[in-house]
Design a protein around this motif. Structure first.
Motif, PDB file in Angstrom:
ATOM      1  N   TYR A  39       0.847  -1.181   0.000  1.00 19.20           N
ATOM      2  CA  TYR A  39       0.000   0.000   0.000  1.00 19.20           C
ATOM      3  C   TYR A  39       0.887   1.237   0.000  1.00 19.20           C
TER       4      TYR A  39
ATOM      5  N   ASN B  71       4.158  -2.371   3.703  1.00 15.91           N
ATOM      6  CA  ASN B  71       3.691  -3.703   3.337  1.00 15.91           C
ATOM      7  C   ASN B  71       3.009  -4.373   4.510  1.00 15.91           C
ATOM      8  N   GLN B  72       2.247  -5.408   4.219  1.00 15.41           N
ATOM      9  CA  GLN B  72       1.428  -6.048   5.238  1.00 15.41           C
ATOM     10  C   GLN B  72       2.245  -6.860   6.218  1.00 15.41           C
ATOM     11  N   ALA B  73       3.533  -7.038   5.924  1.00 12.23           N
ATOM     12  CA  ALA B  73       4.378  -7.744   6.892  1.00 12.23           C
ATOM     13  C   ALA B  73       4.656  -6.877   8.103  1.00 12.23           C
ATOM     14  N   GLY B  74       4.312  -5.611   7.991  1.00 16.93           N
ATOM     15  CA  GLY B  74       4.457  -4.727   9.144  1.00 16.93           C
ATOM     16  C   GLY B  74       5.778  -4.015   9.232  1.00 16.93           C
ATOM     17  N   THR B  75       6.582  -4.084   8.199  1.00 13.49           N
ATOM     18  CA  THR B  75       7.840  -3.340   8.246  1.00 13.49           C
ATOM     19  C   THR B  75       7.563  -1.846   8.123  1.00 13.49           C
TER      20      THR B  75
END
Lengths: 112, 119
Positions: A32, A94-98
């Protein structure tokens, strides 16, 4: 490496005009993108976000366009007002939360 | 609701001195971030906490910077000793959950920042 950058450091427009602020990114893994507005002496303020599986999203007076083919996104502000004068940043995440990665910013100046 | 609080708002120190910044996130926000924003640039993450644990500190200059969030609520960022290039605005942000952790974007709310000048 990852980077999110803006094309122009400054943009000057007349009140009532439409403004377009551009941003290029290099990390295709971003899920995103977010546009922030930062006024002098304040922290960044969320404007609008767009997921990477979308190409357009509209808010109140603002529209974000995402072109994944050329890794480019833009923020369009309709009927720009003096209160829109600020520095605008794009950021990718990113959805990995970085962590969010911010570009350098474009200073928008609106004259009456 | 109250926003992210930071103090002090401004700090001027001489190089080699120590300085500490404080952040109180929005109530209930599990994730807290410290960013460094050098003049004319976008914010750059220094450290990210999830509750009282460190998620990402890969860009924190650990020889001089330290941060803690002992009780999983407020946080302090310390610089010891400061260098000229540390002059910047230090922004604290918080989000309800880890960004993207629930399959989407979790908005980060930023505080007003602390402007540090190192002479």
């Amino acid at each position: 490496g990852e980077s999110v950058g803006l094309h122009l450091p400054t943009l000057s427009v007349q009140e009532g005009d439409n403004s377009i602020i551009n941003c290029a990114y290099s990390n295709s893994a971003s899920d995103y993108f977010i546009w922030y507005k930062q006024e002098s002496g304040k922290g960044p303020q969320f404007i609008i976000d767009i997921r990477s599986n979308m190409d357009k999203r509209q808010g109140q007076r603002v529209t974000v366009l995402l072109n994944k083919t050329v890794k480019h996104l833009s923020l369009q502000i309709a009927a720009t007002q003096p209160g829109d004068s600020a520095v605008y940043f794009c950021a990718g995440g990113n959805q990995a939360g970085t962590a969010l990665i911010f570009g350098k910013g474009t200073t928008l100046s609106v004259s009456s | 609701e109250a926003g992210v609080a930071q103090s002090p708002r401004y700090k001027i120190i001489e190089k080699r001195q120590s300085v500490a910044f404080w952040c109180n996130p929005i109530s209930g926000h599990a994730t807290l971030y410290w960013y460094q924003q050098i003049l004319g640039q976008g914010p750059k993450l220094l450290i990210q906490f999830q509750n009282n644990g460190v998620v990402d500190d890969s860009q924190l200059p650990k020889d001089r910077f330290s941060a803690e969030r002992l009780k999983g609520v407020d946080s302090t960022l310390k610089i010891q000793p400061a260098k000229l290039e540390d002059s910047a605005v230090y922004l604290c942000a918080s989000s309800l959950h880890l960004a993207g952790g629930l399959g989407g974007y979790n908005e980060q709310f930023f505080g007003p920042g602390t402007r540090l000048t190192v002479l």
